[in-house]
Write an enzyme that holds these catalytic residues in place. Sequence first.
Site, PDB file in Angstrom:
ATOM      1  N   HIS A 144       0.839  -1.201   0.000  1.00  0.00           N
ATOM      2  CA  HIS A 144       0.000   0.000   0.000  1.00  0.00           C
ATOM      3  C   HIS A 144       0.882   1.262   0.000  1.00  0.00           C
ATOM      4  O   HIS A 144       0.610   2.212  -0.726  1.00  0.00           O
ATOM      5  CB  HIS A 144      -0.880   0.059   1.261  1.00  0.00           C
ATOM      6  CG  HIS A 144      -1.951  -0.994   1.332  1.00  0.00           C
ATOM      7  ND1 HIS A 144      -2.131  -1.796   2.439  1.00  0.00           N
ATOM      8  CD2 HIS A 144      -2.905  -1.362   0.450  1.00  0.00           C
ATOM      9  CE1 HIS A 144      -3.160  -2.606   2.230  1.00  0.00           C
ATOM     10  NE2 HIS A 144      -3.645  -2.370   1.024  1.00  0.00           N
ATOM     11  N   LYS A 202     -16.498  -7.343   5.613  1.00  0.00           N
ATOM     12  CA  LYS A 202     -15.246  -8.115   5.581  1.00  0.00           C
ATOM     13  C   LYS A 202     -14.806  -8.596   6.969  1.00  0.00           C
ATOM     14  O   LYS A 202     -13.832  -9.327   7.078  1.00  0.00           O
ATOM     15  CB  LYS A 202     -14.128  -7.268   4.957  1.00  0.00           C
ATOM     16  CG  LYS A 202     -14.032  -7.388   3.442  1.00  0.00           C
ATOM     17  CD  LYS A 202     -12.658  -6.931   2.959  1.00  0.00           C
ATOM     18  CE  LYS A 202     -12.413  -7.302   1.504  1.00  0.00           C
ATOM     19  NZ  LYS A 202     -11.106  -6.828   1.037  1.00  0.00           N
ATOM     20  N   ARG A 233      -1.672  -5.941  -8.612  1.00  0.00           N
ATOM     21  CA  ARG A 233      -0.458  -6.742  -8.439  1.00  0.00           C
ATOM     22  C   ARG A 233      -0.322  -7.816  -9.503  1.00  0.00           C
ATOM     23  O   ARG A 233       0.676  -7.933 -10.174  1.00  0.00           O
ATOM     24  CB  ARG A 233      -0.444  -7.405  -7.051  1.00  0.00           C
ATOM     25  CG  ARG A 233      -0.303  -6.421  -5.916  1.00  0.00           C
ATOM     26  CD  ARG A 233      -0.726  -7.020  -4.618  1.00  0.00           C
ATOM     27  NE  ARG A 233      -2.123  -7.411  -4.678  1.00  0.00           N
ATOM     28  CZ  ARG A 233      -2.862  -7.789  -3.652  1.00  0.00           C
ATOM     29  NH1 ARG A 233      -2.314  -7.859  -2.460  1.00  0.00           N
ATOM     30  NH2 ARG A 233      -4.121  -8.109  -3.790  1.00  0.00           N
ATOM     31  N   SER A 269      -2.841  -7.624   2.661  1.00  0.00           N
ATOM     32  CA  SER A 269      -3.215  -7.543   4.076  1.00  0.00           C
ATOM     33  C   SER A 269      -3.585  -8.932   4.590  1.00  0.00           C
ATOM     34  O   SER A 269      -3.300  -9.267   5.749  1.00  0.00           O
ATOM     35  CB  SER A 269      -4.408  -6.597   4.259  1.00  0.00           C
ATOM     36  OG  SER A 269      -4.055  -5.292   3.912  1.00  0.00           O
TER      37      SER A 269
HETATM   38  O1  PNS Z   1      -8.739  -3.031   0.208  1.00  0.00           O
HETATM   39  P1  PNS Z   1     -10.004  -3.580  -0.380  1.00  0.00           P
HETATM   40  O2  PNS Z   1     -10.741  -4.398   0.663  1.00  0.00           O
HETATM   41  O3  PNS Z   1      -9.795  -4.335  -1.650  1.00  0.00           O
HETATM   42  O4  PNS Z   1     -10.920  -2.286  -0.718  1.00  0.00           O
HETATM   43  C1  PNS Z   1     -12.213  -2.446  -1.228  1.00  0.00           C
HETATM   44  C2  PNS Z   1     -12.960  -1.113  -1.189  1.00  0.00           C
HETATM   45  C3  PNS Z   1     -13.013  -0.557   0.217  1.00  0.00           C
HETATM   46  C4  PNS Z   1     -12.284  -0.126  -2.093  1.00  0.00           C
HETATM   47  C5  PNS Z   1     -14.404  -1.401  -1.718  1.00  0.00           C
HETATM   48  O5  PNS Z   1     -14.980  -2.418  -0.959  1.00  0.00           O
HETATM   49  C6  PNS Z   1     -15.298  -0.169  -1.665  1.00  0.00           C
HETATM   50  O6  PNS Z   1     -15.163   0.734  -2.449  1.00  0.00           O
HETATM   51  N1  PNS Z   1     -16.215  -0.153  -0.704  1.00  0.00           N
HETATM   52  C7  PNS Z   1     -17.176   0.920  -0.565  1.00  0.00           C
HETATM   53  C8  PNS Z   1     -18.550   0.451  -1.012  1.00  0.00           C
HETATM   54  C9  PNS Z   1     -18.755   0.666  -2.502  1.00  0.00           C
HETATM   55  O7  PNS Z   1     -18.643   1.764  -3.005  1.00  0.00           O
HETATM   56  N2  PNS Z   1     -19.070  -0.419  -3.226  1.00  0.00           N
HETATM   57  C10 PNS Z   1     -19.371  -0.329  -4.649  1.00  0.00           C
HETATM   58  C11 PNS Z   1     -18.183  -0.643  -5.524  1.00  0.00           C
HETATM   59  S1  PNS Z   1     -17.934  -2.372  -5.579  1.00  0.00           S
END
Ligand code: PNS
Length: 155
Positions: free
Chosen positions: A17, A41, A90, A128
């Site tokens: 990150h 999650k 990645r 993570s």
């Molecule tokens: O680090 P991650 O867990 O891959 O991040 C995922 C994240 C937080 C970017 C994604 O879950 C997110 O944008 N969550 C907010 C809810 C949302 O907008 N969902 C619609 C798009 S799938």
Amino acid sequence: MKRAIYPGTFDPITLGHLDIIKRACKIFDEVIVAVAQNKAKEPMFSFEKRIELVEKVTQDFPKIKVVGFEGLLANLSDELESNTIIRGLRAVSDFEYELQMGYANASLKKDLDTIYLMPSLQYAFISSSIVRAILSHGGKIDHLVPATILSDLKA
Ligand code: PNS
């Protein structure tokens, strides 16, 4: 003023990150690291702790701001007045998930663009979930996370 949002669960923030954050800072005037509450999650670290760790790691980065958010990223982008999302990419295995999420966000807000940045090869395997798995077995994570938060994670 070019502003971008780098969203994630950051459970916890890793060297991968951090690599993406540094790359984004070379491109944008301001990068807002947005820590998602992401209750679905069931994160290992609390929302508050994840925000605190991201703040600690980025405290000397003048272009970085850290926010926590609940709800849709598309709504956050309205609030923060930025239509640019940064995501790390990645391996091919990330691609399908990222593509779907990018299109989902664009379907909610057509002006929203996602820019994908690749970390250095040395960080390409870090996630993570790998950190959490090693941590839960008491293994060594020094090479996976920023040194400044090592003691927080072990605690
Ligand atoms: O680090 P991650 O867990 O891959 O991040 C995922 C994240 C937080 C970017 C994604 O879950 C997110 O944008 N969550 C907010 C809810 C949302 O907008 N969902 C619609 C798009 S799938």
